[in-house]
Design a protein around this motif. Structure first.
Motif, PDB file in Angstrom:
ATOM      1  N   THR A  65       0.799  -1.214   0.000  1.00 39.34           N
ATOM      2  CA  THR A  65       0.000   0.000   0.000  1.00 39.34           C
ATOM      3  C   THR A  65       0.842   1.281   0.000  1.00 39.34           C
ATOM      4  O   THR A  65       2.025   1.256   0.316  1.00 39.34           O
ATOM      5  CB  THR A  65      -0.904   0.008   1.233  1.00 39.34           C
ATOM      6  OG1 THR A  65      -0.075  -0.222   2.369  1.00 39.34           O
ATOM      7  CG2 THR A  65      -1.940  -1.080   1.156  1.00 39.34           C
TER       8      THR A  65
ATOM      9  N   CYS B 141      -7.843   6.997   1.733  1.00 35.85           N
ATOM     10  CA  CYS B 141      -6.928   6.877   0.599  1.00 35.85           C
ATOM     11  C   CYS B 141      -6.255   8.240   0.472  1.00 35.85           C
ATOM     12  O   CYS B 141      -6.783   9.134  -0.179  1.00 35.85           O
ATOM     13  CB  CYS B 141      -7.712   6.532  -0.671  1.00 35.85           C
ATOM     14  SG  CYS B 141      -6.696   6.596  -2.154  1.00 35.85           S
TER      15      CYS B 141
ATOM     16  N   MET C  27      -7.061   2.503  -7.277  1.00 32.68           N
ATOM     17  CA  MET C  27      -5.990   1.902  -8.081  1.00 32.68           C
ATOM     18  C   MET C  27      -5.959   2.447  -9.505  1.00 32.68           C
ATOM     19  O   MET C  27      -4.907   2.553 -10.123  1.00 32.68           O
ATOM     20  CB  MET C  27      -6.169   0.382  -8.108  1.00 32.68           C
ATOM     21  CG  MET C  27      -5.047  -0.352  -8.793  1.00 32.68           C
ATOM     22  SD  MET C  27      -5.392  -2.102  -8.846  1.00 32.68           S
ATOM     23  CE  MET C  27      -4.500  -2.652  -7.415  1.00 32.68           C
TER      24      MET C  27
ATOM     25  N   CYS D  28      -6.890  -1.986  -4.812  1.00 32.47           N
ATOM     26  CA  CYS D  28      -5.813  -1.887  -3.808  1.00 32.47           C
ATOM     27  C   CYS D  28      -6.075  -2.822  -2.633  1.00 32.47           C
ATOM     28  O   CYS D  28      -5.167  -3.514  -2.173  1.00 32.47           O
ATOM     29  CB  CYS D  28      -5.720  -0.466  -3.285  1.00 32.47           C
ATOM     30  SG  CYS D  28      -5.401   0.757  -4.544  1.00 32.47           S
TER      31      CYS D  28
END
Lengths: 84, 277
Positions: free
Chosen positions: B21, B206, B132, B56
């Motif tokens: 990540t 995120c 992603m 992700c």
């Protein structure tokens, strides 16, 4: 009293992430001086004696880069940190 | 050199030394919550099958967890997991995937698995964006939030996943944010011990795609946003819908007992065999 280990190679940087600095209720983390091999600056513990071993930094670290040894030395842990 | 090993490291494959990540991603917090739940329940990784899709958060179990992992096609992990659970009903089948995977492309699989009440534990990472692929608006993007495809703010209403799965018929549904890792661990433990479909929605940050485009900031700023905007469901039930705009309702949405599909199948097979003799 407790012992905190920062696994600096796993860390993705206090300036990009910094969650450990935010969740520490005693504000005991600061940026270390050395970069790890991936180019990130890991945190360092400033005052282990003041650490209550609440384990917030260990539980919140997204990269499993901090280990808190709750029973490293005697003395009662201060219980769970507040994350409510 | 530091020889300390993280206590949850024993659940990871030895050759995977780092998480996949971005810095500050909430997926890592959920990774620890899942592994800590497994440790506290004293379960073996050999008893698990982890299923993930594309995105992700699909990288949480695969390749990190030292267990059987299925990294499936986009949107289909619940369909794969349904097959695994019916074939191997004694296994813990856990789906770990994102909001884009499970509610956008794979939304129908999710609601029908909940309707069937099949014994899966679904950990749904909801970051409110397609991370992603570059940060496009997702069905879970909160209204008014700017993304790379909605620079003036999203005009659409977003999916409220947890209540949707309650209506679909799940036996256990909980929602927590990454600001609540201890409560999240407890919810995953409850989901794992639940006989039936369990969904644990994790509202996660995120910082790279969501934080930049929405101007909410980095990981710490989004965590602060979660903290100040989370409302417990017990309190939320007494509040007006207008007051709840922009808030994240957290807690246990449902916890009921009802017949579970794979055990019903096993029971039927046994009764048919006995009838034939």
């Amino acid at each position: 009293m407790s012992k905190v280990d920062v696994l600096s190679q796993n860390c993705k940087g206090v300036d990009q992430c910094g969650i450990c600095k935010y969740v520490c209720p005693k504000d005991l983390y600061r940026d270390s001086k050395e970069m790890n091999s991936a180019g990130y600056i890991p945190p360092e513990m400033t005052d282990e004696a003041s650490c209550t071993a609440c384990e917030n930094c260990m539980i919140y670290c997204p990269d499993m880069a901090i280990v808190v040894h709750k029973d490293a030395q005697d003395g009662p842990p201060a219980g769970e940190g507040s994350d409510d | 050199m530091n020889a300390t090993v993280h206590p949850l490291r024993k659940y990871a494959r030895p050759h995977v030394t780092r998480t996949t990540t971005c810095p500050g991603c909430g997926n890592g917090i959920a990774t620890q919550a899942i592994l800590r739940a497994i440790e506290e329940l004293d379960l073996r990784m050999d008893d698990f099958v982890f299923v993930s899709g594309i995105g992700c958060s699909a990288w949480i179990p695969s390749p990190f967890f030292a267990a059987d992992t299925l990294h499936t096609t986009h949107g289909r992990p619940v369909a794969f997991a349904t097959g695994v659970k019916l074939g191997l009903p004694e296994k813990h089948v856990m789906v770990v995937s994102g909001d884009g995977d499970l509610t956008a492309i794979g939304g129908n699989h999710l609601i029908h698995a909940a309707r069937r009440n099949i014994g899966l534990t679904v950990v749904l990472m909801n970051n409110g964006i397609y991370g992603m692929t570059g940060g496009q608006t997702a069905p879970t993007t909160p209204r008014g939030i700017s993304t790379v495809t909605s620079p003036y703010g999203s005009l659409e209403h977003s999916f409220d996943i947890a209540p949707m799965i309650v209506s679909a018929g799940a036996a256990y549904v909980a929602r927590w944010t990454t600001h609540h890792p201890r409560q999240l661990t407890k919810a995953i433990k409850k989901g794992l011990t639940k006989k039936g479909f369990a969904l644990i929605e994790v509202v996660t940050q995120c910082p790279v795609q969501f934080g930049r485009a929405s101007k909410l900031g980095g990981a710490v700023e989004i965590l602060k946003h979660f903290k100040s905007n989370s409302v417990r469901i017990e309190k939320a039930r007494k509040m007006d819908p207008a007051e709840l705009l922009g808030k994240i309702v957290v807690g246990e949405f449902v916890d009921i007992e009802k017949p579970e599909l794979s055990s019903e199948w096993t029971r039927l097979i046994h009764s048919m065999r006995e009838g034939r003799q």
